[in-house]
Design an enzyme around this catalytic site. Sequence first.
Site, PDB file in Angstrom:
ATOM      1  N   ASP A   1     -15.448  67.219  -3.001  1.00 21.38           N
ATOM      2  CA  ASP A   1     -16.354  67.067  -4.790  1.00 21.38           C
ATOM      3  C   ASP A   1     -16.233  66.124  -5.053  1.00 21.38           C
ATOM      4  OD1 ASP A   1     -18.150  68.053  -7.032  1.00 21.38           O
ATOM      5  OD2 ASP A   1     -16.037  68.634  -8.091  1.00 21.38           O
ATOM      6  N   ILE A   2     -16.566  65.541  -4.235  1.00 19.54           N
ATOM      7  CA  ILE A   2     -16.733  63.406  -4.710  1.00 19.54           C
ATOM      8  C   ILE A   2     -17.574  62.874  -5.114  1.00 19.54           C
ATOM      9  CG2 ILE A   2     -16.983  61.018  -4.060  1.00 19.54           C
ATOM     10  CD1 ILE A   2     -14.347  61.926  -3.704  1.00 19.54           C
TER      11      ILE A   2
END
Length: 83
Positions: free
Chosen positions: A64-65
């Site tokens: 979930d960058i």
Amino acid sequence: MGMDEPGAGEAEGRPFIAMEFVEGETIREKMEGESLTPEEIPAILRQVCAGLEEAHKKGIVHRDIKSSNIMVTEQGQAKIMDF
């Protein structure tokens, strides 16, 4: 493990994860406030890539960058959040 060191363990039969407290702004906040300069961008990107490389070496994938998961301290140090 000291108070400022992140880690995981068990206390009184309960598992825990301890995270570092980070003061700063997320990249999203910096972009919205227009406080992210063109000179800062390459340094932040290098730090994020180095951090992800270290995590991957340990078998950790973030998944979930995004700009709201990367904090930048007042000293310009990038910290990947929300693992």
